[in-house]
Enzyme design. Structure first.
Site, PDB file in Angstrom:
ATOM      1  N   HIS A   7      30.797  64.639  53.569  1.00 24.36           N
ATOM      2  CA  HIS A   7      30.980  63.291  54.123  1.00 24.36           C
ATOM      3  C   HIS A   7      29.883  62.956  55.122  1.00 24.36           C
ATOM      4  CE1 HIS A   7      33.323  65.835  57.018  1.00 24.36           C
ATOM      5  NE2 HIS A   7      32.814  65.023  57.921  1.00 24.36           N
ATOM      6  N   HIS A  79      27.469  62.211  62.313  1.00 24.07           N
ATOM      7  CA  HIS A  79      27.079  63.494  61.727  1.00 24.07           C
ATOM      8  C   HIS A  79      27.173  63.426  60.217  1.00 24.07           C
ATOM      9  CE1 HIS A  79      31.531  64.199  62.201  1.00 24.07           C
ATOM     10  NE2 HIS A  79      31.403  64.808  61.031  1.00 24.07           N
ATOM     11  N   GLU A 130      27.505  69.153  60.312  1.00 22.97           N
ATOM     12  CA  GLU A 130      28.763  69.882  60.196  1.00 22.97           C
ATOM     13  C   GLU A 130      28.714  70.682  58.902  1.00 22.97           C
ATOM     14  OE1 GLU A 130      32.183  67.304  59.712  1.00 22.97           O
ATOM     15  OE2 GLU A 130      33.586  68.896  60.251  1.00 22.97           O
TER      16      GLU A 130
HETATM   17 CO    CO Z   1      33.122  65.475  59.914  1.00 19.42          CO
END
Ligand code: CO
Length: 134
Positions: A7, A79, A130
């Site tokens: 994502h 992020h 991430e």
């Molecule tokens: Co995230």
């Protein structure tokens, strides 16, 4: 080592307005908003055919994204999340390469109930990364 883009996370000031924008104007499917008190955020996920957009709003006074909103009053990209098969092996490889892992360095359970780690933006082209064990 990294796999699929899991994502892209966007910090928003008003989650309801952001959800309406993605649902209405952009015609996307958006999940219900979920409070995540242990992370200090409320999240909603835009479900795209090839990935997701994580809409992140601050929850509580000491939300970790409060500072981001101070610097970026309109919100913005926060992020990107890549999938890895083995998060501990990925972390060890990155540490050996001199990259910095944020926090304790131990994977935490993230917004999807899977182990995640965050990598220092200064080591990754100014982007907070991430990693999620898929
Ligand atoms: Co995230």
């Amino acid at each position: 080592m990294i796999g699929r883009l899991n994502h892209v996370a966007i910090v928003v000031r008003d989650l309801e307005a952001a959800t309406a924008l993605y649902r209405g104007t952009l015609g996307a499917r958006v999940s219900a908003a979920v409070d995540q008190p242990e992370h200090g955020v409320t999240t909603a996920f835009v479900e795209l055919p090839n990935t997701k957009i994580e809409l992140l709003a601050a929850l509580g006074a000491d939300s970790p994204i409060a500072k981001f909103l101070e610097r970026n009053p309109d919100g913005g990209v926060h992020h990107i999340c890549y999938e890895v098969d083995d998060i501990v092996a990925a972390r060890d490889r990155l540490l050996a390469a001199g990259a910095r892992v944020l926090g304790s360095g131990e994977p935490r359970i993230g917004a999807h109930g899977k182990p995640v780690l965050f990598l220092h933006p200064k080591d990754f082209l100014g982007t907070l990364v991430e990693l999620e064990q898929a």
